[in-house]
Write a protein that holds these residues in place. Sequence first.
Motif, PDB file in Angstrom:
ATOM      1  N   ASP A  96       0.835  -1.201   0.000  1.00  0.00           N
ATOM      2  CA  ASP A  96       0.000   0.000   0.000  1.00  0.00           C
ATOM      3  C   ASP A  96       0.869   1.251   0.000  1.00  0.00           C
ATOM      4  OD1 ASP A  96      -1.903   1.911   0.246  1.00  0.00           O
ATOM      5  OD2 ASP A  96      -2.793   1.156   2.107  1.00  0.00           O
ATOM      6  N   LEU A  97       0.931   1.918  -1.152  1.00  0.00           N
ATOM      7  CA  LEU A  97       1.644   3.193  -1.281  1.00  0.00           C
ATOM      8  C   LEU A  97       0.659   4.339  -1.454  1.00  0.00           C
ATOM      9  CD1 LEU A  97       4.482   2.169  -3.805  1.00  0.00           C
ATOM     10  CD2 LEU A  97       4.370   1.819  -1.330  1.00  0.00           C
ATOM     11  N   ALA A  98      -0.615   4.090  -1.155  1.00  0.00           N
ATOM     12  CA  ALA A  98      -1.668   5.066  -1.431  1.00  0.00           C
ATOM     13  C   ALA A  98      -2.195   5.772  -0.193  1.00  0.00           C
ATOM     14  CB  ALA A  98      -2.836   4.377  -2.151  1.00  0.00           C
ATOM     15  N   ALA A  99      -2.062   5.160   0.982  1.00  0.00           N
ATOM     16  CA  ALA A  99      -2.752   5.670   2.162  1.00  0.00           C
ATOM     17  C   ALA A  99      -2.189   6.989   2.669  1.00  0.00           C
ATOM     18  CB  ALA A  99      -2.720   4.638   3.285  1.00  0.00           C
ATOM     19  N   GLY A 100      -0.896   7.242   2.437  1.00  0.00           N
ATOM     20  CA  GLY A 100      -0.310   8.500   2.894  1.00  0.00           C
ATOM     21  C   GLY A 100       0.072   8.519   4.364  1.00  0.00           C
ATOM     22  N   ASN A 101       0.147   7.344   4.990  1.00  0.00           N
ATOM     23  CA  ASN A 101       0.490   7.287   6.404  1.00  0.00           C
ATOM     24  C   ASN A 101       2.000   7.377   6.625  1.00  0.00           C
ATOM     25  OD1 ASN A 101      -2.009   6.964   7.895  1.00  0.00           O
ATOM     26  ND2 ASN A 101      -2.217   4.987   6.860  1.00  0.00           N
ATOM     27  N   PRO A 102       2.422   7.871   7.794  1.00  0.00           N
ATOM     28  CA  PRO A 102       3.849   7.874   8.103  1.00  0.00           C
ATOM     29  C   PRO A 102       4.353   6.480   8.416  1.00  0.00           C
ATOM     30  CG  PRO A 102       2.581   8.644   9.995  1.00  0.00           C
ATOM     31  CD  PRO A 102       1.607   8.482   8.859  1.00  0.00           C
ATOM     32  N   ASP A 103       5.662   6.326   8.477  1.00  0.00           N
ATOM     33  CA  ASP A 103       6.288   5.067   8.875  1.00  0.00           C
ATOM     34  C   ASP A 103       6.087   4.909  10.377  1.00  0.00           C
ATOM     35  OD1 ASP A 103       7.875   2.919   9.482  1.00  0.00           O
ATOM     36  OD2 ASP A 103       9.687   3.695   8.525  1.00  0.00           O
ATOM     37  N   THR A 104       5.360   3.878  10.792  1.00  0.00           N
ATOM     38  CA  THR A 104       5.068   3.711  12.214  1.00  0.00           C
ATOM     39  C   THR A 104       6.337   3.481  13.030  1.00  0.00           C
ATOM     40  OG1 THR A 104       4.638   1.347  11.847  1.00  0.00           O
ATOM     41  CG2 THR A 104       2.743   2.843  11.786  1.00  0.00           C
ATOM     42  N   ALA A 105       7.392   2.965  12.383  1.00  0.00           N
ATOM     43  CA  ALA A 105       8.653   2.753  13.102  1.00  0.00           C
ATOM     44  C   ALA A 105       9.313   4.071  13.490  1.00  0.00           C
ATOM     45  CB  ALA A 105       9.611   1.927  12.245  1.00  0.00           C
ATOM     46  N   LEU A 106       8.927   5.164  12.828  1.00  0.00           N
ATOM     47  CA  LEU A 106       9.503   6.470  13.124  1.00  0.00           C
ATOM     48  C   LEU A 106       8.636   7.281  14.090  1.00  0.00           C
ATOM     49  CD1 LEU A 106      10.694   7.505   9.536  1.00  0.00           C
ATOM     50  CD2 LEU A 106      12.055   6.510  11.388  1.00  0.00           C
ATOM     51  N   LEU A 107       7.478   6.754  14.467  1.00  0.00           N
ATOM     52  CA  LEU A 107       6.611   7.457  15.409  1.00  0.00           C
ATOM     53  C   LEU A 107       7.068   7.163  16.842  1.00  0.00           C
ATOM     54  CD1 LEU A 107       3.082   6.801  13.850  1.00  0.00           C
ATOM     55  CD2 LEU A 107       4.542   8.813  13.570  1.00  0.00           C
ATOM     56  N   PRO A 108       6.977   8.139  17.728  1.00  0.00           N
ATOM     57  CA  PRO A 108       7.433   7.936  19.103  1.00  0.00           C
ATOM     58  C   PRO A 108       6.428   7.153  19.930  1.00  0.00           C
ATOM     59  CG  PRO A 108       6.498  10.119  18.891  1.00  0.00           C
ATOM     60  CD  PRO A 108       6.485   9.515  17.503  1.00  0.00           C
ATOM     61  N   SER A 289       0.604  20.624  12.385  1.00  0.00           N
ATOM     62  CA  SER A 289      -0.072  19.452  12.918  1.00  0.00           C
ATOM     63  C   SER A 289       0.941  18.488  13.538  1.00  0.00           C
ATOM     64  CB  SER A 289      -0.827  18.734  11.792  1.00  0.00           C
ATOM     65  OG  SER A 289      -1.271  17.462  12.220  1.00  0.00           O
ATOM     66  N   ALA A 290       0.462  17.722  14.524  1.00  0.00           N
ATOM     67  CA  ALA A 290       1.291  16.689  15.146  1.00  0.00           C
ATOM     68  C   ALA A 290       1.169  15.351  14.435  1.00  0.00           C
ATOM     69  CB  ALA A 290       0.887  16.518  16.613  1.00  0.00           C
ATOM     70  N   HIS A 294       4.164  12.622  14.963  1.00  0.00           N
ATOM     71  CA  HIS A 294       3.876  12.003  16.245  1.00  0.00           C
ATOM     72  C   HIS A 294       2.738  10.998  16.202  1.00  0.00           C
ATOM     73  CE1 HIS A 294       5.865  15.867  17.109  1.00  0.00           C
ATOM     74  NE2 HIS A 294       6.445  15.211  18.074  1.00  0.00           N
ATOM     75  N   GLY A 295       1.948  10.989  15.142  1.00  0.00           N
ATOM     76  CA  GLY A 295       0.875  10.010  15.006  1.00  0.00           C
ATOM     77  C   GLY A 295      -0.450  10.658  14.668  1.00  0.00           C
ATOM     78  N   PRO A 296      -1.116  10.198  13.603  1.00  0.00           N
ATOM     79  CA  PRO A 296      -2.380  10.803  13.161  1.00  0.00           C
ATOM     80  C   PRO A 296      -3.469  10.806  14.225  1.00  0.00           C
ATOM     81  CG  PRO A 296      -1.480   9.378  11.451  1.00  0.00           C
ATOM     82  CD  PRO A 296      -0.640   9.145  12.659  1.00  0.00           C
ATOM     83  N   ASP A 297      -3.454   9.828  15.152  1.00  0.00           N
ATOM     84  CA  ASP A 297      -4.551   9.734  16.105  1.00  0.00           C
ATOM     85  C   ASP A 297      -4.486  10.801  17.188  1.00  0.00           C
ATOM     86  OD1 ASP A 297      -6.925   8.425  16.923  1.00  0.00           O
ATOM     87  OD2 ASP A 297      -5.843   7.444  18.558  1.00  0.00           O
ATOM     88  N   LEU A 298      -3.388  11.573  17.249  1.00  0.00           N
ATOM     89  CA  LEU A 298      -3.345  12.661  18.218  1.00  0.00           C
ATOM     90  C   LEU A 298      -4.353  13.748  17.872  1.00  0.00           C
ATOM     91  CD1 LEU A 298       0.476  12.976  18.916  1.00  0.00           C
ATOM     92  CD2 LEU A 298      -1.308  12.329  20.536  1.00  0.00           C
ATOM     93  N   ARG A 299      -4.705  13.910  16.572  1.00  0.00           N
ATOM     94  CA  ARG A 299      -5.735  14.862  16.134  1.00  0.00           C
ATOM     95  C   ARG A 299      -5.527  16.231  16.751  1.00  0.00           C
ATOM     96  NH1 ARG A 299      -5.994  13.547  12.248  1.00  0.00           N
ATOM     97  NH2 ARG A 299      -7.810  14.793  11.778  1.00  0.00           N
ATOM     98  N   LEU A 327      -5.558  17.025  28.012  1.00  0.00           N
ATOM     99  CA  LEU A 327      -4.737  15.820  28.197  1.00  0.00           C
ATOM    100  C   LEU A 327      -3.859  15.592  26.972  1.00  0.00           C
ATOM    101  CD1 LEU A 327      -7.173  13.247  29.836  1.00  0.00           C
ATOM    102  CD2 LEU A 327      -4.936  13.912  30.733  1.00  0.00           C
ATOM    103  N   LEU A 328      -4.468  15.666  25.784  1.00  0.00           N
ATOM    104  CA  LEU A 328      -3.686  15.487  24.565  1.00  0.00           C
ATOM    105  C   LEU A 328      -2.703  16.636  24.377  1.00  0.00           C
ATOM    106  CD1 LEU A 328      -6.237  14.135  21.920  1.00  0.00           C
ATOM    107  CD2 LEU A 328      -4.496  12.874  23.187  1.00  0.00           C
ATOM    108  N   GLN A 329      -3.135  17.846  24.685  1.00  0.00           N
ATOM    109  CA  GLN A 329      -2.231  18.985  24.545  1.00  0.00           C
ATOM    110  C   GLN A 329      -0.998  18.818  25.427  1.00  0.00           C
ATOM    111  OE1 GLN A 329      -3.887  22.974  24.535  1.00  0.00           O
ATOM    112  NE2 GLN A 329      -5.959  22.143  24.317  1.00  0.00           N
ATOM    113  N   ASP A 330      -1.204  18.382  26.661  1.00  0.00           N
ATOM    114  CA  ASP A 330      -0.065  18.193  27.560  1.00  0.00           C
ATOM    115  C   ASP A 330       0.829  17.048  27.094  1.00  0.00           C
ATOM    116  OD1 ASP A 330      -0.671  20.288  29.245  1.00  0.00           O
ATOM    117  OD2 ASP A 330      -1.825  19.069  30.648  1.00  0.00           O
ATOM    118  N   ALA A 331       0.214  16.028  26.493  1.00  0.00           N
ATOM    119  CA  ALA A 331       1.015  14.923  25.962  1.00  0.00           C
ATOM    120  C   ALA A 331       1.911  15.398  24.819  1.00  0.00           C
ATOM    121  CB  ALA A 331       0.107  13.791  25.498  1.00  0.00           C
ATOM    122  N   VAL A 332       1.352  16.208  23.919  1.00  0.00           N
ATOM    123  CA  VAL A 332       2.151  16.741  22.823  1.00  0.00           C
ATOM    124  C   VAL A 332       3.229  17.684  23.353  1.00  0.00           C
ATOM    125  CG1 VAL A 332       2.088  18.166  20.736  1.00  0.00           C
ATOM    126  CG2 VAL A 332       0.331  16.432  21.117  1.00  0.00           C
TER     127      VAL A 332
END
Length: 443
Positions: A96-108, A289-290, A294-299, A327-332
Amino acid sequence: MLGDYRITGRRAIEIAESVEQGVNSGALPPGRALPALRDLATRLGVNPNTVAAAYRTLRERGVVETAGRRGTRVRARPASTPREALRVAAPQGTRDLAAGNPDTALLPSLEAALAEAAVRHTRRPTLYGAPAVSPELAALARSAFDADAVPEGPVAVTSGSLDAIERVLAAHLRPGDAVAVEDPGWGSALDLVPALGLRVLPVRVDDDGPLPGEVERALERGARALLVTSRAQNPTGAAIGPERADALRAVLGTRPGTLLIEDDHGHGFVDLPPHTLAGATTRWAVLRSAAKAHGPDLRLAVLTGDELTLDRLRGRQALGPGWVSVLLQDAVAHLWREGVVDTAAVARSYTRRRDGLLAELARHGVAAHGRSGMNVWVPVPDETSAVAGLLGAGWAVAPGARFRLATPPGVRLTVSTLHAGDLPGLAEDVAAALRPSEARRYG
């Protein structure tokens, strides 16, 4: 004009619903002209103001558009059919080269950040009436903006980039206003603008971002806002360099009333410095954006801008969701403070894959673009055959129709899941998919 379809209703809402039903059923196809206000009012036996209100509702919903002397027409692509619907599903066994997601191995890892935020919440829970923005996150964001020469301004937090763009547009524009957007550009933004009842004016881009002459023409045609991407432009990878930034500032300086929205899409995963356009106009916003770093689910996205724009945004936000979870803001804030993402290392990783693919494609005579970020844009003669050919070879890529308005066909390849060993074979398959089919003889 309308074929066999008859618009019905006595009230504005009924008339609008009748038109929308015709659009959804296909009885009123894209591009179909609707009756003039007075003609339809006479036919339905209602006041022309009632029809005007119905058409206004339809524009706000993104169902129709007003095209000057051409009247009111069904949008070429109704907002109820988002570009994401053009996504190519990756069957089992297909890369899958279409989804546009980051490499999960590079996410913290988020464990320490969320744990610290939870402890803070236990000690000082966020209640109604509390500040909408984490003070630490605001200070970190403002410091980063200052380092990149973004003008002084307050900081707000939204639920991602698209939420920020929508709120900034709504702060100043009204249905029928025109917005200059990159072409090709981010498909979600291309859908959002007409969904708000706004008109899209496409602006072509090259590897350095929007072309100044195109921006100037869009402003001459009445664009009240310009939406640009600083770096890692989706889908082309364009990045605005210093010379291009100077040229764009000069164009914007001739129309200081233009609303500038600058999406610094590459923040946190691109090592090219941003060259901001902010300050060239009176009304502006810069957002980060984070998601990709840092991960799309941080929104979560932070933005700054002029006082009036941010005041309107925060006021309207207070009447809706109120605030983004502190909570999310403090996490970021923890992630940024601790520097858990090595931006330079992440950028090098994506650059190796992106530049490696570009080099392999060039060996096969395939021209492509990808100056920054995680995407490569390949112009193609025919998107359908290119996408189908690559799918047959085991690669799912994104069709360019998701990202373009008036520019030629292309496909987007996201490199985040690729390894060095994948690149030669992928480039060979791309080249094969772009070759014209051999003529066949029958007899």
